[in-house]
Write a protein that holds these residues in place. Structure first.
Motif, mmCIF file in Angstrom:
data_model
loop_
_atom_site.group_PDB
_atom_site.id
_atom_site.type_symbol
_atom_site.label_atom_id
_atom_site.label_comp_id
_atom_site.label_asym_id
_atom_site.label_seq_id
_atom_site.Cartn_x
_atom_site.Cartn_y
_atom_site.Cartn_z
ATOM 1 N N MET A 162 7.137 29.601 2.760
ATOM 2 C CA MET A 162 7.074 28.406 2.765
ATOM 3 C C MET A 162 6.683 27.686 3.479
ATOM 4 O O MET A 162 7.202 26.936 3.938
ATOM 5 N N THR A 163 5.757 28.541 4.859
ATOM 6 C CA THR A 163 5.684 27.551 5.990
ATOM 7 C C THR A 163 3.937 26.249 5.765
ATOM 8 O O THR A 163 3.545 26.780 5.160
ATOM 9 N N ALA A 164 4.481 25.757 6.352
ATOM 10 C CA ALA A 164 2.721 24.740 6.141
ATOM 11 C C ALA A 164 1.826 25.380 6.579
ATOM 12 O O ALA A 164 0.735 24.811 5.312
ATOM 13 N N SER A 165 1.666 25.567 7.171
ATOM 14 C CA SER A 165 0.433 27.038 7.496
ATOM 15 C C SER A 165 -0.272 27.748 6.752
ATOM 16 O O SER A 165 -1.450 27.775 7.099
ATOM 17 N N PRO A 185 -6.292 18.412 6.828
ATOM 18 C CA PRO A 185 -5.172 18.555 6.278
ATOM 19 C C PRO A 185 -3.987 19.262 5.749
ATOM 20 O O PRO A 185 -3.232 19.246 4.968
ATOM 21 N N GLU A 186 -3.131 19.573 7.210
ATOM 22 C CA GLU A 186 -2.679 20.180 7.816
ATOM 23 C C GLU A 186 -0.914 20.145 7.775
ATOM 24 O O GLU A 186 -1.880 18.296 8.398
ATOM 25 N N ASP A 187 0.376 20.201 8.029
ATOM 26 C CA ASP A 187 1.349 19.749 8.546
ATOM 27 C C ASP A 187 1.446 18.456 7.494
ATOM 28 O O ASP A 187 1.944 17.245 8.285
ATOM 29 N N MET A 188 1.432 18.097 6.399
ATOM 30 C CA MET A 188 2.432 17.016 5.123
ATOM 31 C C MET A 188 3.570 16.493 6.052
ATOM 32 O O MET A 188 4.331 17.453 6.326
ATOM 33 N N GLY A 222 0.887 -1.576 0.011
ATOM 34 C CA GLY A 222 0.170 -0.137 0.068
ATOM 35 C C GLY A 222 0.835 1.214 0.263
ATOM 36 O O GLY A 222 1.993 1.554 0.658
ATOM 37 N N SER A 223 0.297 2.427 0.128
ATOM 38 C CA SER A 223 1.034 3.824 -0.581
ATOM 39 C C SER A 223 -0.396 4.759 -0.083
ATOM 40 O O SER A 223 -1.393 4.767 -0.098
ATOM 41 N N LEU A 224 0.259 5.544 0.756
ATOM 42 C CA LEU A 224 -0.310 6.523 1.645
ATOM 43 C C LEU A 224 0.368 7.843 1.806
ATOM 44 O O LEU A 224 1.748 7.849 1.880
ATOM 45 N N ASN A 225 -0.172 9.380 2.052
ATOM 46 C CA ASN A 225 0.812 10.384 2.557
ATOM 47 C C ASN A 225 0.328 10.292 4.265
ATOM 48 O O ASN A 225 -0.783 10.231 4.353
ATOM 49 N N LEU A 226 1.526 10.787 4.855
ATOM 50 C CA LEU A 226 1.317 10.196 6.231
ATOM 51 C C LEU A 226 1.907 12.381 6.182
ATOM 52 O O LEU A 226 1.668 13.039 6.039
ATOM 53 N N TYR A 227 0.135 12.527 7.402
ATOM 54 C CA TYR A 227 0.718 13.862 7.628
ATOM 55 C C TYR A 227 0.609 13.741 9.915
ATOM 56 O O TYR A 227 0.339 13.091 10.223
ATOM 57 N N PRO A 284 5.235 20.324 -2.136
ATOM 58 C CA PRO A 284 5.660 21.826 -1.583
ATOM 59 C C PRO A 284 5.175 21.898 0.229
ATOM 60 O O PRO A 284 5.653 23.176 0.945
ATOM 61 N N ASP A 285 4.186 21.158 0.345
ATOM 62 C CA ASP A 285 3.226 21.170 1.754
ATOM 63 C C ASP A 285 4.487 20.469 3.020
ATOM 64 O O ASP A 285 3.958 20.719 4.035
ATOM 65 N N CYS A 286 5.266 19.836 2.769
ATOM 66 C CA CYS A 286 5.741 19.386 4.137
ATOM 67 C C CYS A 286 7.580 19.463 4.278
ATOM 68 O O CYS A 286 8.174 20.509 2.669
#
Length: 1013
Positions: free
Chosen positions: A784-787, A300-303, A289-294, A656-658
């Motif tokens: 370039m901050t994730a927030s 949906p913030e802080d990837m 499996g593959s997924l995105n971690l936060y 770009p969000d991590c």
């Protein structure tokens, strides 16, 4: 005096103090008395400055001209002699004796001269030794090593020089000739030393001879081949097989109860994005499996980053094992988050498996600490030397750094198995054929090969169990069926197959051959058809590679290349098959299918292949047999192109969000800016005139912020005829903001009238700030901050957007498509809640150019106007409008800054001469514009959406000419607010049409925007 003597004199006088100059004119008084008047207290400093200026005007060495010592008309023989000694020179010059002197001032003036004289006496004027300063008739050859041969007055100085030379003597070279350096023991020790900072993969030496190597993420990796093979690598991925070494990817193993693992892992992922760790097919261990971690509970913030995971199939034990594979750029962030959610801390006693090279570190230290001695180290019995072994696996880690953490509350253990499991990737339709040709299933063995060694002991024990023998036979049968498959994409995505194979070095062909499939052998086979439909059974996904003790045994008992070649040399028929019998190693591996391109309608299954997981130490043993089957090897650039053709985000470039993506963007900006500065101003693009605000980095935070401000300010969606409707909106004209005007100038070359964009107030362009306008430098640092923004990864929302962007060729086709997909029409009631939930979101999009053009990095994605779409519908050859040339409002300020720097440099030079502390330049004149660079905007950017004649929608992160589709393609991000704004106002038959413009160009190109899910 000849030129050679002048140079010699100048060399001797180069270390003399420059602050003291002894006058050559003696006074008229005998006895050598002072002929200069004593300076007054106020004239001491001025006298020293005059002497210094006089000395600086002279040459490097004193002049020996005749008229300098003898006045004109006087010859050398006309010198007079008095009672006080020799008197000559300019005797006509006389000075009066002072009537009185001040003792303190006189002593102060003479102290500096005495100090300079003592310094000149004690300081050596050359690098020669003591015995080299003696006259030639007193020198002896033994003086260089025997101090007693020197005169007694120089022996003490020679002793000091000898002691000093011992400390300054360079470390004796370990090896003196290439033959000694290339000895195996010295070569491996040198390789171990060189990979302390950047870890080498097991295939590093092979890559270093054929690839451009770069240092990234703590590894030394192959970037691209040295030969020209761009198209050859694409053909290999499309028609044959491409091989990549992915052993630098990091693996974290989680061990614990299944419920405890799933409970905490559910906090760092979301079912809204697709699969989770609880997926039934993945939880059984049958599929990858593959997924995105936060971060925990922050979706949906802080990837954190993308990962792939594999569950170990259930074996009746209470604990489950989970592998999480990730890119090294995101490893530390994910590891810290896992430690936090599982409350893991470092145990007091960490179990560290004994590395293959247990004695290599102390061996290496002995080599370093004892240069010049024989590089041998005897074992405990003292009979033979133990060779130095290459550092692999655990040996590449910092011995002070732990890599196992345990939770005292739940008992969950997190282990870092990076570099313990090797990972190769085969890409292409014939990758399974390469696998079946290279690897052969291990033969059963019931007796030990050698009682003294532990070779294959684990395999002998497992062969005694009938259930495991039956499992091995089923796995071998499925592995043989892979030859009847035309492409790996025909298998279910993420299929896992465990297997135990023999030593692949035994099956090496005599020369390189290109492996081709044999379809006749398995034509119309029911078993192959059943494999298509049902896939690999769950029990066949089991592999002994999960057992660390077995992996350690396999690594330590590997037959060396030297022994293998010695066995080949003893064959009766040279070149015949080498049968090792029971001595052949048995290696557990894991095969994982990669599905390739699964999103979109075109090129389904492109780039599919297999991943091979191996125990450490066996890297080259599998690598060379793969090479002999005709595969082509790729590096990091080929992996980038592979993901580009699959139209999937690449780690860490397209995240770009991590934190890893932000760090990559900053490094890329620094490298591009340095490259930009290396060129002279006349040979580089002026991005201010081209209307490009940020050519080296994408300001995602400001883009989403400006679009949110536009939505709040407008209150409703207006057709984008121009960012400001008060100004012109036709081609060749543009709206330039509330304080801009259109100026028409005549081109000096063609005489045609060119339209330029002029900002009337440059100060207002930098300082004016409204809801949608500029930002200050502090905000620029935070773009370039994730927030500030998020990347939209909700599958449901992306499916809706994809249906709205789908290209239409006929009437009412969109209605039929949306009804077939079960999606809703694009109305305000549908997309306004979407905007309220994601006000600052980016969407991953794919762009395909309609006609000619080649998109570049950081190209701008813009919204076409009504006139652009009208011209496109009337003229099929219309490529796109042009951006009017802007006016460089910073050119005068850059020139002013350059002049200020010149003045500052001139003042600094004057200060050094005059020694005036009050001559520092005024820093206030240069602080205002010190960050300006000709051709670039400063850090405070205006509104990025309305700066040009076409409204900005997003940026391109990767773009190039696609060999797969035969036109320019690009991948990038657009603002969700801007995308809905564009789709809501576009005609039904023009949905998804955008404009692309490269940073260094004024030409817009039409492109089709798609969202593939």
């Amino acid at each position: 005096m000849s030129g050679a003597r002048e140079k010699k004199r100048a060399k001797k006088m180069r270390n003399q103090p420059a602050s003291v100059t002894l006058l050559a004119e003696p006074g008229p008084f005998s006895g050598g008395g002072s002929s200069r008047a004593c300076p007054s207290p106020g004239d001491v400093r001025s006298e020293q400055q005059n002497l210094q200026q006089k000395f600086s005007n002279q040459s490097s060495g004193p002049s020996y001209r005749k008229d300098h010592y003898f006045p004109k008309g006087q010859n050398r023989g006309e010198r007079g002699r008095g009672r006080g000694g020799w008197q000559g020179g300019r005797q006509s010059v006389s000075e009066e004796m002072p009537k009185y002197i001040t003792v303190s001032t006189f002593a102060q003036a003479r102290a500096a001269e005495i100090k300079a004289m003592l310094k000149a006496v004690t300081q050596k004027s050359s690098n020669s030794l003591v015995f080299q300063t003696l006259p030639r008739h007193m020198r002896r050859r033994a003086m260089s090593h025997n101090i007693k041969r020197l005169p007694r007055r120089l022996q003490e100085i020679a002793k000091k020089e000898a002691e000093k030379a011992v400390h300054q003597k360079k470390e004796q070279s370990k090896t003196k000739c290439r033959k000694a350096r290339r000895r195996h023991i010295n070569l491996v020790a040198e390789f171990n030393r060189r990979q302390r900072k950047n870890i080498w993969l097991e295939t590093h030496i092979w890559h270093a001879k054929r690839f451009h190597m770069i240092k990234k993420w703590g590894y030394c990796l192959g970037d691209s081949p040295t030969e020209k093979c761009y198209r050859a690598c694409y053909r290999a991925m499309t028609k044959h097989c491409l091989l990549q070494d992915l052993s630098y990817y990091c693996c974290l193993e989680l061990t614990g109860k299944e419920n405890e693992l799933l409970k905490q892992l559910a906090r760092i992922c979301s079912i809204d994005t697709g699969l989770t760790f609880e997926e039934a097919c993945c939880l059984s261990g049958r599929f990858e499996g593959s997924l995105n971690l936060y971060r925990a509970d922050r979706y949906p913030e802080d990837m954190l980053g993308p990962v792939t995971f594999i569950w170990k199939p259930r074996d009746g034990s209470e604990n489950r094992h989970l592998w999480i594979w990730m890119h090294p750029a995101v490893k530390q962030d994910i590891l810290r988050e896992l430690q936090a959610i599982f409350q893991c801390s470092e145990p007091e006693e960490i179990y560290i498996p004994e590395p293959v090279t247990s004695i290599q570190e102390e061996k290496q230290m002995d080599v370093v600490l004892s240069p010049g001695k024989k590089r041998k180290k005897e074992d405990k019995e003292g009979e033979k030397a133990v060779p130095v072994k290459k550092i692999i696996g655990d040996g590449t880690r910092d011995p002070c750094q732990s890599y196992s953490w345990v939770s005292q509350a739940t008992g969950i253990v997190i282990s870092d198995r990076t570099m313990e499991i090797l990972r190769y990737r085969l890409i292409g339709p014939l990758s399974h054929s390469v696998l079946t040709e290279t690897l052969k299933a291990a033969s059963l063995q019931t007796e030990k090969a050698d009682s003294e060694t532990e070779l294959n002991n684990w395999w002998v024990e497992n062969c005694k169990d009938s259930a495991k023998v039956s499992l091995h036979e089923r796995q071998s049968a499925i592995f043989e069926l892979l030859q009847g498959i035309s492409s790996p994409s025909e298998m279910p995505p993420g299929t896992i197959l465990g297997l135990t194979v023999g030593d692949p070095r035994v099956n090496l062909p005599k020369k390189k051959t290109k492996t081709m499939p044999d379809f006749k052998k398995f034509q119309d086979n029911d078993k192959v058809r059943h494999l298509y439909l049902a896939g690999v059974p769950v029990d066949c996904a089991h592999s002994f590679i999960w057992n660390q003790d077995i992996c350690k045994n396999v690594t330590e008992n590997k037959i060396s290349e030297q022994e293998l070649n010695h066995m080949r040399a003893q064959l009766l028929v040279p070149g015949s098959h080498l049968d090792l019998g029971p001595s052949e190693s048995k290696i557990p591996i894991l095969l994982v299918q990669q599905p390739g391109k699964v999103a979109g309608e075109d090129l389904p299954g492109w780039g599919s292949g297999w991943d091979i997981y191996l125990p450490k130490g066996w890297g080259m043993a599998f690598w060379i047999p793969f090479i002999y089957r005709g595969v082509r090897v790729g590096g990091l650039q080929e992996a980038l192109k592979h993901s580009e053709y699959q139209r999937t985000p690449h780690t860490p470039n397209d995240f770009p969000d991590c934190q890893a993506g932000m760090q990559f963007a900053k490094e890329l900006e620094a490298s591009l800016l340095e490259k930009f500065k290396r060129r002279p101003p006349a040979k580089r693009a002026n991005y201010v005139k081209l209307g490009t605000l940020s050519p080296f980095i994408c300001p995602w935070g400001q883009l989403t912020k400006n679009w949110e401000g536009r939505m709040i300010a407008s209150g409703e969606f207006v057709h984008p005829t121009s960012p400001h409707p008060d100004h012109c909106a036709t081609e060749g004209q543009s709206s330039c903001g509330p304080e801009t005007e259109v100026v028409k100038e005549s081109s000096p070359e063609t005489g045609e009238v060119e339209t330029t964009m002029e900002i009337t107030s440059s100060e207002d362009a930098l300082k004016t700030e409204d809801a949608t306008g500029t930002q200050d430098i502090s905000e620029r640092d935070q773009t370039m901050t994730a927030s500030d923004f998020i990347v939209l990864r909700s599958q449901k929302v992306l499916m809706q957007l994809s249906a709205w962007c789908y290209p239409t060729a006929g009437k009412d086709r969109r209605i039929r498509l949306i009804s077939r997909l079960g999606q809703k029409e694009l109305t305000e009631d549908v997309f306004l809640p979407m905007l309220m939930r994601y006000p600052r979101a980016l969407v991953w999009v794919h762009l395909s150019l309609l006609r000619k053009g080649n998109p570049e990095l950081h190209a701008m994605i813009c919204i076409p106007t009504k006139d652009d779409l009208l011209r496109l519908s009337k003229d099929k050859l219309f490529c796109g409008p042009q951006e009017p040339r802007h006016r460089d409002i910073f050119k005068q300020k850059v020139q002013k800054l350059k002049e200020e720097k010149k003045k500052k440099k001139k003042k600094d030079n004057m200060k050094a001469i005059e020694s005036d502390p009050t001559s520092f330049p005024d820093k206030e004149t240069t602080e205002e514009y010190e960050d300006l660079i000709l051709g670039l905007w400063p850090d405070a950017l205006p509104d990025v959406t309305s700066h040009c004649s076409r409204t900005l929608l997003g940026y391109v992160t990767r773009g190039d000419f696609s060999l797969a589709v035969g036109c320019g393609e690009a991948l990038g991000f657009v603002s969700l607010t801007g995308l809905l704004y564009m789709l809501h106002n576009q005609p039904a038959d023009k949905k998804g049409l955008v404009l692309l413009r490269s940073p260094a160009s004024l030409q817009y190109r039409f492109a089709r925007l798609n969202i593939e899910v």
